[in-house]
Motif scaffolding. Sequence first.
Motif, PDB file in Angstrom:
ATOM      1  N   VAL A  60       0.772  -1.108  -0.046  1.00  0.00           N
ATOM      2  CA  VAL A  60      -0.239   0.006  -0.011  1.00  0.00           C
ATOM      3  C   VAL A  60       0.922   1.123   0.097  1.00  0.00           C
ATOM      4  O   VAL A  60       0.727   2.141  -0.579  1.00  0.00           O
ATOM      5  CB  VAL A  60      -1.114   0.258   1.151  1.00  0.00           C
ATOM      6  CG1 VAL A  60      -1.547   1.298   1.262  1.00  0.00           C
ATOM      7  CG2 VAL A  60      -1.991  -1.154   1.033  1.00  0.00           C
ATOM      8  N   LYS A  61       1.984   1.289   0.953  1.00  0.00           N
ATOM      9  CA  LYS A  61       2.860   2.508   0.942  1.00  0.00           C
ATOM     10  C   LYS A  61       3.493   2.639  -0.480  1.00  0.00           C
ATOM     11  O   LYS A  61       3.482   4.032  -1.031  1.00  0.00           O
ATOM     12  CB  LYS A  61       3.923   2.031   1.849  1.00  0.00           C
ATOM     13  CG  LYS A  61       4.974   3.127   2.100  1.00  0.00           C
ATOM     14  CD  LYS A  61       5.865   2.979   2.983  1.00  0.00           C
ATOM     15  CE  LYS A  61       6.901   4.218   3.511  1.00  0.00           C
ATOM     16  NZ  LYS A  61       8.003   3.830   4.276  1.00  0.00           N
ATOM     17  N   ALA A  62       3.852   1.789  -1.228  1.00  0.00           N
ATOM     18  CA  ALA A  62       4.607   1.777  -2.555  1.00  0.00           C
ATOM     19  C   ALA A  62       3.322   2.071  -3.438  1.00  0.00           C
ATOM     20  O   ALA A  62       3.727   3.213  -4.326  1.00  0.00           O
ATOM     21  CB  ALA A  62       5.162   0.377  -3.047  1.00  0.00           C
ATOM     22  N   GLN A  63       2.357   1.737  -3.157  1.00  0.00           N
ATOM     23  CA  GLN A  63       1.120   2.289  -4.439  1.00  0.00           C
ATOM     24  C   GLN A  63       0.975   3.681  -4.237  1.00  0.00           C
ATOM     25  O   GLN A  63       0.598   4.410  -4.991  1.00  0.00           O
ATOM     26  CB  GLN A  63      -0.115   1.543  -4.196  1.00  0.00           C
ATOM     27  CG  GLN A  63       0.266   0.132  -4.718  1.00  0.00           C
ATOM     28  CD  GLN A  63      -1.365  -0.927  -4.196  1.00  0.00           C
ATOM     29  OE1 GLN A  63      -2.403  -0.306  -4.921  1.00  0.00           O
ATOM     30  NE2 GLN A  63      -1.474  -1.796  -3.422  1.00  0.00           N
ATOM     31  N   MET A  64       0.732   4.244  -2.945  1.00  0.00           N
ATOM     32  CA  MET A  64       0.754   5.581  -2.707  1.00  0.00           C
ATOM     33  C   MET A  64       1.712   6.454  -3.169  1.00  0.00           C
ATOM     34  O   MET A  64       1.551   7.674  -3.637  1.00  0.00           O
ATOM     35  CB  MET A  64       0.294   6.031  -0.942  1.00  0.00           C
ATOM     36  CG  MET A  64      -1.020   5.410  -0.739  1.00  0.00           C
ATOM     37  SD  MET A  64      -2.519   5.716  -1.462  1.00  0.00           S
ATOM     38  CE  MET A  64      -2.861   4.564  -2.583  1.00  0.00           C
ATOM     39  N   LYS A  65       2.976   5.997  -3.066  1.00  0.00           N
ATOM     40  CA  LYS A  65       4.131   6.704  -3.494  1.00  0.00           C
ATOM     41  C   LYS A  65       4.060   6.760  -4.929  1.00  0.00           C
ATOM     42  O   LYS A  65       4.182   7.700  -5.481  1.00  0.00           O
ATOM     43  CB  LYS A  65       5.350   6.181  -3.318  1.00  0.00           C
ATOM     44  CG  LYS A  65       6.884   6.724  -3.629  1.00  0.00           C
ATOM     45  CD  LYS A  65       7.882   5.941  -2.985  1.00  0.00           C
ATOM     46  CE  LYS A  65       9.200   6.524  -3.430  1.00  0.00           C
ATOM     47  NZ  LYS A  65      10.503   5.843  -2.828  1.00  0.00           N
ATOM     48  N   TYR A  66       3.481   5.745  -5.680  1.00  0.00           N
ATOM     49  CA  TYR A  66       3.434   5.743  -7.105  1.00  0.00           C
ATOM     50  C   TYR A  66       2.277   6.718  -7.443  1.00  0.00           C
ATOM     51  O   TYR A  66       2.480   7.461  -8.516  1.00  0.00           O
ATOM     52  CB  TYR A  66       3.065   4.365  -7.669  1.00  0.00           C
ATOM     53  CG  TYR A  66       2.718   4.215  -9.054  1.00  0.00           C
ATOM     54  CD1 TYR A  66       3.722   4.211 -10.008  1.00  0.00           C
ATOM     55  CD2 TYR A  66       1.444   3.933  -9.469  1.00  0.00           C
ATOM     56  CE1 TYR A  66       3.517   4.297 -11.482  1.00  0.00           C
ATOM     57  CE2 TYR A  66       1.260   3.778 -10.967  1.00  0.00           C
ATOM     58  CZ  TYR A  66       2.240   3.949 -11.767  1.00  0.00           C
ATOM     59  OH  TYR A  66       2.030   3.994 -13.299  1.00  0.00           O
ATOM     60  N   ALA A  67       1.029   6.685  -6.682  1.00  0.00           N
ATOM     61  CA  ALA A  67       0.087   7.675  -7.130  1.00  0.00           C
ATOM     62  C   ALA A  67       0.644   8.891  -6.936  1.00  0.00           C
ATOM     63  O   ALA A  67       0.167   9.837  -7.964  1.00  0.00           O
ATOM     64  CB  ALA A  67      -1.335   7.386  -6.119  1.00  0.00           C
ATOM     65  N   ASN A  68       1.404   9.319  -6.066  1.00  0.00           N
ATOM     66  CA  ASN A  68       1.937  10.752  -6.082  1.00  0.00           C
ATOM     67  C   ASN A  68       2.825  10.927  -7.143  1.00  0.00           C
ATOM     68  O   ASN A  68       2.858  12.102  -7.568  1.00  0.00           O
ATOM     69  CB  ASN A  68       2.499  10.988  -4.547  1.00  0.00           C
ATOM     70  CG  ASN A  68       2.826  12.210  -4.212  1.00  0.00           C
ATOM     71  OD1 ASN A  68       2.292  12.913  -4.224  1.00  0.00           O
ATOM     72  ND2 ASN A  68       4.357  12.488  -4.130  1.00  0.00           N
ATOM     73  N   LYS A  69       3.650  10.026  -7.662  1.00  0.00           N
ATOM     74  CA  LYS A  69       4.558  10.234  -8.642  1.00  0.00           C
ATOM     75  C   LYS A  69       3.741  10.722 -10.028  1.00  0.00           C
ATOM     76  O   LYS A  69       4.397  11.314 -10.769  1.00  0.00           O
ATOM     77  CB  LYS A  69       5.461   9.020  -8.778  1.00  0.00           C
ATOM     78  CG  LYS A  69       6.737   9.138  -9.807  1.00  0.00           C
ATOM     79  CD  LYS A  69       7.570   8.065  -9.647  1.00  0.00           C
ATOM     80  CE  LYS A  69       8.293   7.658  -8.351  1.00  0.00           C
ATOM     81  NZ  LYS A  69       9.393   7.026  -8.698  1.00  0.00           N
TER      82      LYS A  69
END
Length: 413
Positions: A363-372
């Motif tokens: 989930v953390k990596a997904q949110m980081k990707y969404a932000n990117k």
Amino acid sequence: MITQAPRGTQDWYGDNMEKRTYLEKTFRELCKAFHMKEIITPVFEHTILFQRGVGETTDVVQKEMYTFMDKGNRSITLKPEGTAGAIRAYLEHGMHSEAQPIKMFYVTPAFRYEKPQSGRLRQHHQLGIEFVGSKDPLAEIELITLVSTFFEKIGLKEAKLHINSIGCPECRKKYNEALLAYLKQHEDALCDTCKERMQKNPLRVIDCKSPVCSEIVKDAPRTVDYLCDDCQTHFEELKSMLDGLKISYEIDTGIVRGLDYYTKTVFEFVNADGFTLCGGGRYDNLVKEIDGKVDMPSVGFGMGIERLINFLDEEGVELPAASKPDLYIGILGKEAKIKAFELVCQLRKEGYIVETDYLGRSVKAQMKYANKIGAKNTVIIGENELAEQKAKVKNMETGEQTEIALNQFGTIL
């Protein structure tokens, strides 16, 4: 070599692709307002079309065309420009029998074998228009107005209109005689190419980029001083219309354009450094030159997309950014995957830009990707959200979270 594009070509992706897409979209929408219809012609044509239409004495035909024999032993050429193919299509499909004028626009690749440089590639892309069926200078005015409006829409400021008249074949004869007499006085100093040009087509010498030849032709006779009554009247009416519409312009007798089919009006939009952004003009004899039977006046222009992007970058013009995802749907657990993707598909059908996870990230990596990727909103779908049939959608700009039913996401995007 296998991982490198051929010299003089480029790949389109990322920011450049976004700029190109925006320019094409803006051009198409503008042409629609001018009641112009899009045409797509083949990437290759019979070589004779360009020899006859573009002109055998031009650099394009003599030096720059990609010509080959196909398996049927026919001479085929990748199109070096868009006009000849569009006029061939006009004739082949009997458009001359329809109500005139016929106004066509195109977005096309073009191929010229020349030394690659900024904004000038061996495969480049052109925006162009062919306006067939009108002798009235109002046709030129329409195209000049369209180009000016296009530049305004995309934010290009340093684009000045330069115009000239090179007359018709009749008055050109007298001009060519005067020009040839002048050039013979300087023949020894001309480049080898221009020594050949001056015998076959003296007008081409005016277009030479050699510094020595350019200096020589500064004092050469001017086409506007040899215009016949009809060509003079046409040019005066064009200037009067430009004045009446308060369209600023400069008479530039150095403009002759590099293709043989031009008659009367030629024009260019030039930036502050003297580089051409767009070039065009009238070619009243091209239709008859290609067909031999149909005689229709025409006018048109072309401009290179690569060159436009270069000039926009030089002026620091920022085109509208690419659309960012309206929503990123994060996935927590295998059970949520199908429902999450159902939501993705439904929202896409409703017209929203939606992205999700395809790599099994945390989930953390997904949110980081969404932000990117610049997602405007995010939501996580897991077991709890499935059980309650609602989830918290987060606005990534404000940080505000809104709890909403899974089937009502579209109401807050």
